[in-house]
Scaffold this active site. Structure first.
Site, PDB file in Angstrom:
ATOM      1  CG  ASP A  71       4.848  -2.154  -6.273  1.00 60.70           C
ATOM      2  OD1 ASP A  71       4.590  -1.809  -5.103  1.00 60.70           O
ATOM      3  OD2 ASP A  71       3.789  -1.419  -7.202  1.00 60.70           O
ATOM      4  CG  ASP A 157      -0.694 -12.793   3.340  1.00 64.37           C
ATOM      5  OD1 ASP A 157      -0.811 -12.444   2.159  1.00 64.37           O
ATOM      6  OD2 ASP A 157       0.440 -13.287   3.785  1.00 64.37           O
TER       7      ASP A 157
END
Length: 201
Positions: A71, A157
């Site tokens: 996670d 990202d």
């Protein structure tokens, strides 16, 4: 060869994990490849709790296979650690990277560079068998940009800038990202146990 089921259907995440663990004699398969179609409710308060919940639920469903669950998410200092465990559904719809990034950009509007510090966190739980459960966590620090840069990666990202390398995660090639990322650091902590498994098997 030992089988390792990655408790995820995130194609890009599984690709990263496969690349990072490619040096080990382990058959790595996704939930889909293992024929498992289940949506585990992640109701933990921490990344480690959520990773264990996923790993344990899948482990109950398989025979003679290890299960790895991770996670991960982004924690921004000036937002009190948000989006945190809600990273994938920050804007309401699970896995909508564009909406999540837009919401983050909006919340940080007007913030100076020094106020934009954050970190990616990856918690990994590996269930080898009922007596052997390994829990590790890796982190990487960066700055949240005002706009997206780069085409690689996924999630946050394009907004996650790493000053040391002067690029975002989305501007990095896979080799570099997989050597410095939060996921890489967490998986590296598992390496000792992986080596033991190789010697055993």
């Amino acid at each position: 060869m030992k089988k390792l089921i990655v408790a995820s259907n995130n194609v890009k995440k599984i690709k990263e994990i496969k690349e990072i663990l490619s040096k080990y004699p382990i058959e790595i398969v996704s939930l889909k490849e293992a024929g498992i179609n289940v949506d585990v409710e992640e109701n933990g308060e921490t990344f480690i709790e959520n990773a264990y919940i996923k790993a344990n639920e899948i482990y109950k469903m398989v025979d003679n296979a290890m299960v790895l669950a991770d996670d991960s998410g982004l924690m921004v200092d000036c937002l009190g650690g948000a989006p945190g465990v809600y990273s994938a559904r920050f804007a309401g719809e699970h896995g909508n990277d564009k909406k999540n990034n837009e919401k983050l950009i909006g919340l940080l509007q007007g913030k100076k560079t020094e106020e934009r510090k954050g970190k990616f966190v990856c918690a990994i739980v590996l269930i080898i068998d009922s007596n052997n459960v390994i829990k590790v966590q890796g982190e990487v620090e960066g700055i949240i940009l005002e706009e997206e840069k780069g085409e690689n990666g996924f999630g946050y990202d394009p907004l996650f800038y790493v000053p040391e390398h002067k690029v975002t995660f989305a501007e990095m090639d896979a080799v570099l990202k997989n050597s410095i990322s939060h996921r890489a650091k967490a998986l590296k902590k598992l390496e000792g146990r992986m080596k033991e498994l190789m010697m055993e098997g």
